[in-house]
Structure formats: C-alpha cells, structure tokens
Motif scaffolding. Structure first.
Motif, PDB file in Angstrom:
ATOM      1  N   UNK A 157      22.792 -18.091  18.011  1.00 14.96           N
ATOM      2  CA  UNK A 157      22.958 -18.128  16.558  1.00 14.96           C
ATOM      3  C   UNK A 157      24.218 -18.930  16.280  1.00 14.96           C
ATOM      4  N   UNK A 158      24.117 -19.940  15.426  1.00 14.05           N
ATOM      5  CA  UNK A 158      25.256 -20.804  15.132  1.00 14.05           C
ATOM      6  C   UNK A 158      25.578 -20.746  13.640  1.00 14.05           C
ATOM      7  N   UNK A 159      26.860 -20.792  13.340  1.00 17.02           N
ATOM      8  CA  UNK A 159      27.319 -20.775  11.945  1.00 17.02           C
ATOM      9  C   UNK A 159      28.212 -21.986  11.708  1.00 17.02           C
ATOM     10  N   UNK A 160      28.016 -22.633  10.564  1.00 12.80           N
ATOM     11  CA  UNK A 160      28.863 -23.765  10.171  1.00 12.80           C
ATOM     12  C   UNK A 160      29.196 -23.623   8.690  1.00 12.80           C
ATOM     13  N   UNK A 161      30.428 -23.966   8.360  1.00 14.57           N
ATOM     14  CA  UNK A 161      30.888 -23.878   6.976  1.00 14.57           C
ATOM     15  C   UNK A 161      31.492 -25.217   6.566  1.00 14.57           C
ATOM     16  N   UNK A 162      31.104 -25.693   5.377  1.00 17.35           N
ATOM     17  CA  UNK A 162      31.509 -27.013   4.910  1.00 17.35           C
ATOM     18  C   UNK A 162      32.361 -26.889   3.641  1.00 17.35           C
ATOM     19  N   UNK A 163      32.969 -27.976   3.232  1.00 15.45           N
ATOM     20  CA  UNK A 163      33.788 -27.971   2.021  1.00 15.45           C
ATOM     21  C   UNK A 163      32.936 -27.732   0.787  1.00 15.45           C
ATOM     22  N   UNK A 164      31.698 -28.196   0.821  1.00 14.64           N
ATOM     23  CA  UNK A 164      30.747 -27.971  -0.266  1.00 14.64           C
ATOM     24  C   UNK A 164      29.358 -27.817   0.337  1.00 14.64           C
ATOM     25  N   UNK A 165      28.434 -27.168  -0.360  1.00 13.63           N
ATOM     26  CA  UNK A 165      27.094 -26.948   0.202  1.00 13.63           C
ATOM     27  C   UNK A 165      26.419 -28.257   0.613  1.00 13.63           C
ATOM     28  N   UNK A 166      25.773 -28.217   1.776  1.00 16.26           N
ATOM     29  CA  UNK A 166      25.052 -29.391   2.284  1.00 16.26           C
ATOM     30  C   UNK A 166      23.555 -29.103   2.218  1.00 16.26           C
ATOM     31  N   UNK A 167      22.759 -30.015   1.656  1.00 18.01           N
ATOM     32  CA  UNK A 167      21.310 -29.798   1.571  1.00 18.01           C
ATOM     33  C   UNK A 167      20.685 -29.679   2.968  1.00 18.01           C
ATOM     34  N   UNK A 168      19.643 -28.865   3.061  1.00 17.71           N
ATOM     35  CA  UNK A 168      18.958 -28.682   4.340  1.00 17.71           C
ATOM     36  C   UNK A 168      18.451 -29.997   4.911  1.00 17.71           C
ATOM     37  N   UNK A 169      17.926 -30.853   4.031  1.00 17.74           N
ATOM     38  CA  UNK A 169      17.382 -32.126   4.498  1.00 17.74           C
ATOM     39  C   UNK A 169      18.462 -32.973   5.173  1.00 17.74           C
ATOM     40  N   UNK A 170      19.656 -32.946   4.594  1.00 17.71           N
ATOM     41  CA  UNK A 170      20.769 -33.715   5.161  1.00 17.71           C
ATOM     42  C   UNK A 170      21.216 -33.112   6.488  1.00 17.71           C
ATOM     43  N   UNK A 171      21.223 -31.792   6.580  1.00 15.00           N
ATOM     44  CA  UNK A 171      21.607 -31.123   7.819  1.00 15.00           C
ATOM     45  C   UNK A 171      20.603 -31.415   8.929  1.00 15.00           C
ATOM     46  N   UNK A 172      19.332 -31.332   8.615  1.00 18.45           N
ATOM     47  CA  UNK A 172      18.315 -31.604   9.627  1.00 18.45           C
ATOM     48  C   UNK A 172      18.356 -33.063  10.067  1.00 18.45           C
ATOM     49  N   UNK A 173      18.576 -33.972   9.100  1.00 23.48           N
ATOM     50  CA  UNK A 173      18.622 -35.396   9.444  1.00 23.48           C
ATOM     51  C   UNK A 173      19.774 -35.709  10.391  1.00 23.48           C
ATOM     52  N   UNK A 174      20.832 -34.903  10.352  1.00 25.31           N
ATOM     53  CA  UNK A 174      21.987 -35.149  11.218  1.00 25.31           C
ATOM     54  C   UNK A 174      21.651 -34.957  12.691  1.00 25.31           C
ATOM     55  N   UNK A 175      20.544 -34.276  12.979  1.00 22.20           N
ATOM     56  CA  UNK A 175      20.172 -34.020  14.370  1.00 22.20           C
ATOM     57  C   UNK A 175      19.138 -35.017  14.891  1.00 22.20           C
ATOM     58  N   UNK A 176      18.792 -36.004  14.108  1.00 24.34           N
ATOM     59  CA  UNK A 176      17.804 -36.995  14.535  1.00 24.34           C
ATOM     60  C   UNK A 176      18.276 -37.696  15.810  1.00 24.34           C
ATOM     61  N   UNK A 177      17.399 -37.777  16.794  1.00 25.04           N
ATOM     62  CA  UNK A 177      17.702 -38.478  18.036  1.00 25.04           C
ATOM     63  C   UNK A 177      18.554 -37.712  19.009  1.00 25.04           C
ATOM     64  N   UNK A 178      18.797 -36.421  18.752  1.00 26.16           N
ATOM     65  CA  UNK A 178      19.667 -35.635  19.632  1.00 26.16           C
ATOM     66  C   UNK A 178      18.901 -34.683  20.543  1.00 26.16           C
ATOM     67  N   UNK A 179      17.587 -34.824  20.622  1.00 28.63           N
ATOM     68  CA  UNK A 179      16.819 -33.931  21.474  1.00 28.63           C
ATOM     69  C   UNK A 179      16.628 -32.552  20.878  1.00 28.63           C
ATOM     70  N   UNK A 180      16.560 -32.488  19.534  1.00 28.37           N
ATOM     71  CA  UNK A 180      16.397 -31.225  18.825  1.00 28.37           C
ATOM     72  C   UNK A 180      15.073 -31.258  18.066  1.00 28.37           C
ATOM     73  N   UNK A 181      14.343 -30.152  18.118  1.00 29.38           N
ATOM     74  CA  UNK A 181      13.093 -30.032  17.384  1.00 29.38           C
ATOM     75  C   UNK A 181      13.235 -28.914  16.367  1.00 29.38           C
ATOM     76  N   UNK A 182      13.044 -29.235  15.073  1.00 25.20           N
ATOM     77  CA  UNK A 182      13.073 -28.226  14.026  1.00 25.20           C
ATOM     78  C   UNK A 182      11.668 -27.659  13.831  1.00 25.20           C
TER      79      UNK A 182
END
Length: 347
Positions: A258-283
């Motif tokens: 279980x991982x937790x991350x906190x940002x300066x302002x809310x980040x959209x799910x689409x943007x968070x998922x896109x950040x893992x593109x090409x990293x060997x991660x499957x959503x």
C-alpha cells in the motif's frame, strides 16, 4: 519486444535449485533466450537433481572451477555465500555477471540496474551502471526495491511532498524453507499440533508480524533497512525517496503493498496513471477486481488498482498493488542481459 535469441552462447544459473533460480530459468526460456544452452549449477547436495531446460531433460550440475567455460552470462540466484565465492571466477572466465543475491553489490563491485527506469529517471548519476573498474558486475535488486523505485519514478514526476510504502512480503522471499515453514505451521495449527519456527522463530500462519523472533536471521528490521538503503542509493538525486515499512504476511507468493503520496494540490487520476506509462506497471480498470497475490501469479508487471483519494487529506492518494515477487525479480535480471545483448549488436 525483447531481443532475439542468443546464438552460440551459454547461460549459467548458479543456485538453480532455489525458487529464484527456477523462476529465472523459466523467464530465460520464455523471453527468446531458450536458444542458448542453459547450464544449471548449485551446491554439491543439489547436484544430480533431474529437471529440464528448453523442454529437454537435464541435471543440475555441481559448481566447479570450469563451470563457467564459454558462458556469455552468469546469473547468481542462490545464496549470497555462493555469489561471493564464485562470481570472480565467472567474471575472469569472460562471463557477464548478473547478481540477484546482493552479495556483490554489498562489496561495491556491482552496479544496480533496473532497465525499465533507464529512460525515465533524472541522469544525475548512471541509471545504468558505468563500466568503471569498480563495477565488475550488474545487480538486479529484489522485488520491493524494483517496486519502490518504480513508484518513486512515476509519482516523482508530480513532485509529491511526501511518499510512503507499506510492504507485505511473502514467505517465499526466504526461499523454499520459508514456504515449507508456513505450510507446516498452517497444517499443524489446524490439527492442534505444535508448530515449527526454524525460519522465522515466530508463528507466521494466520498472523501478521512487525518483527521476527530473536533467533531468526536476518531480522525483519534488517530486511527493511536493506530495502530502504538500496532504494535511497538508487534514487539519490533522481527521484524523491519514500518512507518504507515492512509487515510480514502469512502468504506464500506475491509482494503486496500500500503506497501513499501527498501533493501540494490534488492531482487528477488520469495524470497520476499517465505518469507510470512505460514503467512496467499495469493499472487494473475500473470495475475490475483489485490485484491480489493470486491474480498476479506468473505476471511480469507490477499491477496497481485504481488510485483512490484519501478521505481526510485533499491532495493525498493511496495506491494498492501487487507483483509476483519471483517473476518480477527474474524478469529484471533477464532484461539486463537483453539490454547488454542489444548494445553488443549495435557496436
């Protein structure tokens, strides 16, 4: 697509009877490397064990001075002691050494490499180990290190203010002995019999552990410290380093977290998922069951459930994920060999 098969090459696996060694052999065969002759090596007591390689029957051979003759790659997947004793022999014999035990990296002679992150992390230091005299081998780290570095590389693109990962290691991280102990404890507890505690020095079955018994080596705290140290060393200057905790789970295979991350302002799910593109991660898609230790068996990717916001922290998010611990580590090691082969074809 992975590179084409090795031609006229031998691949040696030291520790072929271990869980890591068996998984490594399967991955080598599946990823177009089966054309190479796979030499299975292990300690003397395992020599003579009948198995198969590339669909043909073969035997595990005793590890000797000439075992690496003609080998293009030598994978060390057994005990750290075996790696310490024999890796220089393999290196002098011309084999490229890829270590999964951590013993060579601890001596400062192996550079850590996670190929899936090579094109993503900031080039403040060599993401691929350099060819300096000090780096004589490549270290393929264990699953929690790969997972933590992958999460940091992805989430790091959005500059999190804080990040933490709680890992639930399976007993197979302690090889076959851990698997046997959990199986034995489970059976005996259900039969109201005394349980054995030779590996963990604690009851693992039907239990969660924040630490092992005093007689257990290594301690869970030692494992946590090693994972945290390797993650910090690999990410230094490239991505934010997460806080890390381990709780031993009563499961055989699959590294859940279980991982937790906190940002300066809310980040959209689409943007968070896109950040893992090409990293060997499957959503896993919305409406589909979240990944489990069972569902990831045999999968080479880190699988993540849909990212969920924290109910109290507006800019905080939680990620649940699982990876096949043996397959993820073995795939990373084989990808190192594939990258090196691709480079040699270009040169």
């Amino acid at each position: 697509m992975p590179p084409g098969p090795l031609q006229s090459s031998r691949v040696a696996i030291v520790g072929a009877a271990s869980l890591r060694g068996k998984e490594l052999k399967l991955v080598l065969e599946e990823r177009n490397l089966a054309a190479a002759e796979i030499i299975l090596l292990d300690e003397s007591e395992m020599a003579g064990t009948l198995t198969e390689a590339a669909g043909e029957p073969t035997f595990i051979r005793v590890l000797e001075a000439d075992s690496f003759e003609g080998a293009r790659f030598a994978f060390f997947a057994g005990s750290p002691a075996d790696a310490e004793r024999n890796w220089e022999t393999a290196h002098r014999g011309g084999a490229t050494v890829i270590d999964l035990t951590g013993a060579i990296a601890a001596s400062g002679r192996a550079g850590t490499w996670i190929p899936s992150l090579s094109s993503v992390l900031l080039p403040v230091g060599p993401t691929k180990p350099s060819g300096s005299a000090r780096v004589a081998a490549y270290y393929s780290p264990p699953s929690p290190v790969v997972i933590a570095c992958t999460l940091a590389a992805g989430l790091g693109k959005l500059s999190p203010q804080r990040m933490m990962i709680l890992f639930f290691p399976p007993v197979s991280e302690r090889d076959q002995a851990g698997v046997v102990e959990l199986e034995s404890q489970t059976t005996n507890l259900l039969s109201f019999r005394e349980i054995s505690k030779n590996v963990f020095d604690e009851q693992v079955a039907f239990n969660l552990l924040a630490g092992y018994g005093d007689a257990s080596k290594p301690r869970l705290q030692d494992v946590r410290n090693a994972v945290a140290r390797e993650v910090a060393q690999f990410l230094a200057g490239r991505a934010p380093v997460p806080a890390i905790q381990l709780v031993q789970a009563p499961v055989f295979y699959g590294y859940a977290f279980a991982a937790y991350a906190e940002f300066a302002s809310p980040a959209p799910n689409e943007k968070l998922q896109a950040a893992f593109a090409g990293l060997g991660v499957k959503f896993i898609g919305a409406g589909e069951p979240a990944p489990t230790n069972i569902s990831v068996a045999g999968e080479s990717e880190i699988q993540l459930a849909r990212i969920e916001p924290d109910p109290n922290i507006a800019a905080g998010v939680w990620l649940w994920g699982v990876a096949d611990n043996l397959r993820l580590a073995a795939t990373n090691a084989v990808r190192i060999a594939e990258e090196l082969l691709a480079e040699s074809r270009v040169q």
